[in-house]
Design a protein around this motif. Structure first.
Motif, mmCIF file in Angstrom:
data_model
loop_
_atom_site.group_PDB
_atom_site.id
_atom_site.type_symbol
_atom_site.label_atom_id
_atom_site.label_comp_id
_atom_site.label_asym_id
_atom_site.label_seq_id
_atom_site.Cartn_x
_atom_site.Cartn_y
_atom_site.Cartn_z
ATOM 1 N N ALA A 198 -3.052 -2.575 3.825
ATOM 2 C CA ALA A 198 -2.410 -3.747 3.234
ATOM 3 C C ALA A 198 -2.895 -5.041 3.884
ATOM 4 O O ALA A 198 -3.297 -5.994 3.197
ATOM 5 N N GLU A 199 -2.880 -5.090 5.214
ATOM 6 C CA GLU A 199 -3.256 -6.314 5.930
ATOM 7 C C GLU A 199 -4.738 -6.635 5.745
ATOM 8 O O GLU A 199 -5.124 -7.789 5.501
ATOM 9 N N GLY A 200 -5.582 -5.615 5.855
ATOM 10 C CA GLY A 200 -7.025 -5.833 5.752
ATOM 11 C C GLY A 200 -7.444 -6.328 4.382
ATOM 12 O O GLY A 200 -8.241 -7.272 4.265
ATOM 13 N N SER A 217 0.822 -1.216 0.000
ATOM 14 C CA SER A 217 0.000 0.000 0.000
ATOM 15 C C SER A 217 0.856 1.265 0.000
ATOM 16 O O SER A 217 2.033 1.245 0.357
ATOM 17 N N GLY A 218 0.220 2.361 -0.387
ATOM 18 C CA GLY A 218 0.887 3.660 -0.400
ATOM 19 C C GLY A 218 -0.126 4.776 -0.585
ATOM 20 O O GLY A 218 -1.332 4.528 -0.694
ATOM 21 N N TRP A 219 0.359 6.021 -0.615
ATOM 22 C CA TRP A 219 -0.517 7.173 -0.827
ATOM 23 C C TRP A 219 -0.838 7.332 -2.312
ATOM 24 O O TRP A 219 0.001 7.042 -3.180
ATOM 25 N N ALA A 220 -2.024 7.820 -2.593
ATOM 26 C CA ALA A 220 -2.436 8.010 -3.982
ATOM 27 C C ALA A 220 -1.859 9.276 -4.595
ATOM 28 O O ALA A 220 -1.885 9.428 -5.821
ATOM 29 N N ASP A 221 -1.330 10.173 -3.755
ATOM 30 C CA ASP A 221 -0.816 11.442 -4.299
ATOM 31 C C ASP A 221 0.625 11.337 -4.795
ATOM 32 O O ASP A 221 1.223 12.331 -5.212
#
Length: 287
Positions: A263-265, A228-232
């Motif tokens: 990420a985990e969810g 996961s990461g930020w969309a910006d």
């Protein structure tokens, strides 16, 4: 059972007394040797013993049959899982919308929307070099990936299912190695995101990875992961394993933003769907 102790030789001062065989009586009052009555009882007892042993043996054999059936069922499930990537529709493995009840920080609910699905293919370009090397022993049959965004489109997460060529022993060995060497927590062994153009994940590249999780399954030839990461498009100097980012008191930017939970969810929900499909495929009867 036999007794080995001897009674000794009687002396002259002590008379020798012998006892005759005790008698019973038949229906006419005639004397009847006790031995004649013992024989039928002995035969009956022997028959009971044989019957009991037969029942016990049958129970043990039945237990073996049940155990064998369980092993056969597990083997069937493992085998059927290897073909799910082309036997099951993409919407079954990667739904358009995934509900994450209680999956966010503090037990908050999450909703993820699928924004891109990568074409099924090999593993080239999907993992950091060292992670690709660590996964090499199980081989790469097919890799499928999809990228999701949260309800606010602030975060993006790529989730993947690597279908390996390994058997059950191979997957177990890889899982043990990941656990003993903590390979799922090393920042030089990360999966790469799928940054689809014209989507919220367009700027989700290697330097934007903030948190991740990797799970080596032992009941299926699959390695499941999410990153996961930020969309910006903001960069992250040091990604943090999801388990650490979710820990109480974690203060990193990824932890504060809940990217470990993202990420985990999401990985957890996709893995659950995979297992349901494995069970459904393994129990289907041919028409």
């Amino acid at each position: 059972m036999s007794w080995s102790a001897s009674a000794g030789t009687p002396g002259r001062e002590r008379p020798v007394v012998t006892f005759g065989e005790p008698e019973g009586y038949d229906e006419r009052g005639r004397g009847l040797s006790l031995a004649g009555r013992v024989a039928p009882r002995t035969a009956t007892a022997a028959a009971c013993i044989v019957l009991g042993l037969g029942l016990i043996g049958g129970a043990v054999t039945g237990g073996w049959i049940v155990d064998d059936g369980g092993d056969a069922s597990a083997a069937t499930s493992f085998s059927s899982a290897s073909g799910l990537w082309h036997n099951v529709p993409v919407d079954e493995l990667f739904p358009r919308t995934v509900q994450g009840t209680g999956a966010g920080p503090g037990g908050a609910d999450r909703t993820w929307t699928r924004i891109a699905v990568a074409p099924a293919g090999g593993c080239s370009g999907a993992f950091d070099p060292l992670l690709r090397k660590a996964l090499a022993p199980v081989g790469c049959q097919r890799l499928i990936r999809a990228t999701y965004t949260d309800a606010t489109q602030s975060y993006v997460t790529t989730v993947g299912l690597l279908f390996t060529k390994a058997d059950s022993a191979g997957m177990t060995a890889l899982a043990k190695r990941f656990a003993s060497e903590h390979l799922d927590r090393r920042t030089d062994l990360l999966p790469l995101p799928y940054a689809a153009k014209d989507t919220a994940a367009e700027r989700f590249g290697p330097h934007q990875r903030a948190s991740w999780t990797i799970s080596v399954l032992t009941d299926a030839p699959v390695v499941a992961y999410a990153v996961s990461g930020w969309a910006d498009g903001r960069t992250v100097d040091t990604p943090q394993p999801a388990a650490d980012a979710e820990a109480s008191g974690a203060t990193t930017a990824a932890a504060q933003a809940g990217l470990g939970n993202e990420a985990e969810g999401l990985a957890d929900r996709i893995e659950r769907r995979l297992r349901r499909n494995i069970v459904g495929t393994a129990t289907e009867k041919p028409s």
